[in-house]
Design a protein around this motif. Sequence first.
Motif, PDB file in Angstrom:
ATOM      1  N   GLU A  59       0.809  -1.217   0.000  1.00 26.95           N
ATOM      2  CA  GLU A  59       0.000   0.000   0.000  1.00 26.95           C
ATOM      3  C   GLU A  59       0.844   1.269   0.000  1.00 26.95           C
ATOM      4  OE1 GLU A  59      -3.172  -0.326  -0.401  1.00 26.95           O
ATOM      5  OE2 GLU A  59      -2.994  -2.517  -0.246  1.00 26.95           O
ATOM      6  N   THR A  60       2.134   1.138   0.204  1.00 28.66           N
ATOM      7  CA  THR A  60       2.980   2.324   0.303  1.00 28.66           C
ATOM      8  C   THR A  60       3.322   2.857  -1.082  1.00 28.66           C
ATOM      9  OG1 THR A  60       4.941   3.205   1.413  1.00 28.66           O
ATOM     10  CG2 THR A  60       5.188   1.103   0.264  1.00 28.66           C
ATOM     11  N   THR A  61       3.974   4.010  -1.143  1.00 30.66           N
ATOM     12  CA  THR A  61       4.328   4.612  -2.426  1.00 30.66           C
ATOM     13  C   THR A  61       5.416   3.785  -3.110  1.00 30.66           C
ATOM     14  OG1 THR A  61       6.051   5.989  -1.462  1.00 30.66           O
ATOM     15  CG2 THR A  61       3.832   6.901  -1.529  1.00 30.66           C
ATOM     16  N   PRO A  62       5.499   3.844  -4.432  1.00 34.75           N
ATOM     17  CA  PRO A  62       6.540   3.094  -5.143  1.00 34.75           C
ATOM     18  C   PRO A  62       7.949   3.432  -4.664  1.00 34.75           C
ATOM     19  CG  PRO A  62       4.871   3.833  -6.683  1.00 34.75           C
ATOM     20  CD  PRO A  62       4.542   4.478  -5.364  1.00 34.75           C
ATOM     21  N   ARG A  63       8.222   4.708  -4.377  1.00 29.24           N
ATOM     22  CA  ARG A  63       9.557   5.083  -3.903  1.00 29.24           C
ATOM     23  C   ARG A  63       9.868   4.391  -2.579  1.00 29.24           C
ATOM     24  NH1 ARG A  63       9.794  10.119  -4.957  1.00 29.24           N
ATOM     25  NH2 ARG A  63      11.661  10.219  -6.246  1.00 29.24           N
ATOM     26  N   ARG A  64       8.940   4.431  -1.646  1.00 29.61           N
ATOM     27  CA  ARG A  64       9.140   3.797  -0.349  1.00 29.61           C
ATOM     28  C   ARG A  64       9.274   2.285  -0.504  1.00 29.61           C
ATOM     29  NH1 ARG A  64      11.598   3.576   4.240  1.00 29.61           N
ATOM     30  NH2 ARG A  64      10.399   2.640   5.931  1.00 29.61           N
ATOM     31  N   LYS A  65       8.494   1.721  -1.404  1.00 28.84           N
ATOM     32  CA  LYS A  65       8.555   0.277  -1.643  1.00 28.84           C
ATOM     33  C   LYS A  65       9.945  -0.122  -2.129  1.00 28.84           C
ATOM     34  CE  LYS A  65       4.870  -1.396  -3.485  1.00 28.84           C
ATOM     35  NZ  LYS A  65       3.812  -1.777  -4.469  1.00 28.84           N
ATOM     36  N   SER A 141       6.218   2.655 -11.319  1.00 24.72           N
ATOM     37  CA  SER A 141       5.035   2.005 -10.775  1.00 24.72           C
ATOM     38  C   SER A 141       4.266   1.270 -11.865  1.00 24.72           C
ATOM     39  CB  SER A 141       4.121   3.039 -10.115  1.00 24.72           C
ATOM     40  OG  SER A 141       2.919   2.448  -9.683  1.00 24.72           O
ATOM     41  N   ARG A 145       0.957   5.397 -11.518  1.00 30.56           N
ATOM     42  CA  ARG A 145       1.055   6.519 -10.589  1.00 30.56           C
ATOM     43  C   ARG A 145       2.452   7.124 -10.686  1.00 30.56           C
ATOM     44  NH1 ARG A 145      -0.093   4.581  -4.723  1.00 30.56           N
ATOM     45  NH2 ARG A 145       1.154   2.823  -5.446  1.00 30.56           N
ATOM     46  N   GLU A 148       5.906   8.923  -6.343  1.00 31.38           N
ATOM     47  CA  GLU A 148       5.498   9.280  -4.984  1.00 31.38           C
ATOM     48  C   GLU A 148       4.560  10.463  -5.075  1.00 31.38           C
ATOM     49  OE1 GLU A 148       7.552   9.777  -0.616  1.00 31.38           O
ATOM     50  OE2 GLU A 148       8.683  10.431  -2.358  1.00 31.38           O
ATOM     51  N   ASP A 149       3.621  10.559  -4.157  1.00 31.18           N
ATOM     52  CA  ASP A 149       2.658  11.662  -4.172  1.00 31.18           C
ATOM     53  C   ASP A 149       3.388  13.008  -4.175  1.00 31.18           C
ATOM     54  OD1 ASP A 149       0.729   9.746  -4.041  1.00 31.18           O
ATOM     55  OD2 ASP A 149       0.467   9.899  -1.865  1.00 31.18           O
ATOM     56  N   SER A 151       5.214  14.181  -6.337  1.00 34.40           N
ATOM     57  CA  SER A 151       6.524  14.137  -7.000  1.00 34.40           C
ATOM     58  C   SER A 151       6.321  14.104  -8.505  1.00 34.40           C
ATOM     59  CB  SER A 151       7.307  12.895  -6.565  1.00 34.40           C
ATOM     60  OG  SER A 151       8.452  12.748  -7.381  1.00 34.40           O
TER      61      SER A 151
END
Length: 365
Positions: A59-65, A141, A145, A148-149, A151
Amino acid sequence: MAIQEWVRLMDGQPVPLERALAAFDQFVLHDRKGDLEEVSVLLDGLAQSIRLEHVEILETTPRRKAQLIASYLRKNELTGVVEKSQYHNLRNNFIGLALQGGGQAALPPISVGIFCSLARRLGLIAEPCGFPFHVYAIVSSQDERVIEDQSPSQSIYMDPFRSDTEISRSDLEAQLKTMGVPTAEHEMYLGVSSTSDMVRRTARNIMDSIQATPNIHDLGASGDSAFPDLDSSLYSALWALLLLPENHAAPLQRARFLPYILDNIEKQFTFDIRLAEMYMLPLFEGSQYLDQLRDAVRVMRAGDSMPKQINVEDKSVRYVAEENIVDVSIDAGVNLMSLAGRHFKRYDQGSKAFVSNLKDEYPDD
């Protein structure tokens, strides 16, 4: 099986990066685990472990993933090389060994191969980036998306070999300028590299590792000190470069490696004459080397029709009458393993017998 993966790549068919890299392992495994399917199972297990450790990851952002995946790999010593002095250790070129052994034993193409394979299992698009003298991963992603939000970036660069943090494109561009690469060529080095290019890089790294070995006779003749087998490792690299050369230099590169691979088949891999007929002859159709290749195969075939060829534990090839061949139930030595591993899937300790790979190659028979 290994060569078939590269032949598919050569023919333009899609081959997962993990299988293309794991093909090298098949040449050196002998009685060890790590065949093509087992590498995929290991990666599936790692992806599940990441999900359990980071329940929020899907569920997290692609960058964080991407950062969580890289961090997990670094923490579990599955990417990178722990000591600079061990950079050219031959083991560092095999994805299956890296996945099983840990201890940070994976050169950049292998580290990126592991990262990309896990990232895809966890919902990202991840591809290798063949930067000069290094390999990065380009991550985006799957659901279109932004990475990241808030970004503007649609993709990021990761360096799982060195760290678990993102590398900015501007830093990479600055490195290219320092190297003297013209701005017009930057995109060529910052874009996605093909799976074939990763295979070529790994093959060259294997050759570099072999050349960097101070004295191959100091490696010992038994135990893990002799693993991976140098001859088998070199043989894998030769096949990879023969089947997957640089497009612009294909004829010259294949001609360069042809005598070396023929010499290896004649002296150490005599059961692979059929592979020369199946895969090498078509490559040289219409070339000035075709007659030379046909003559070499004819000579090797003539030797193959003599009394039974036997691989001996001292790694020599001898000829014996079939009636003098008997079954034995004793442990195979390390040298015999390195020979038999080229022709069998694995050694079964319980039955003291080698397991055939014919069912894998001919599943309908």
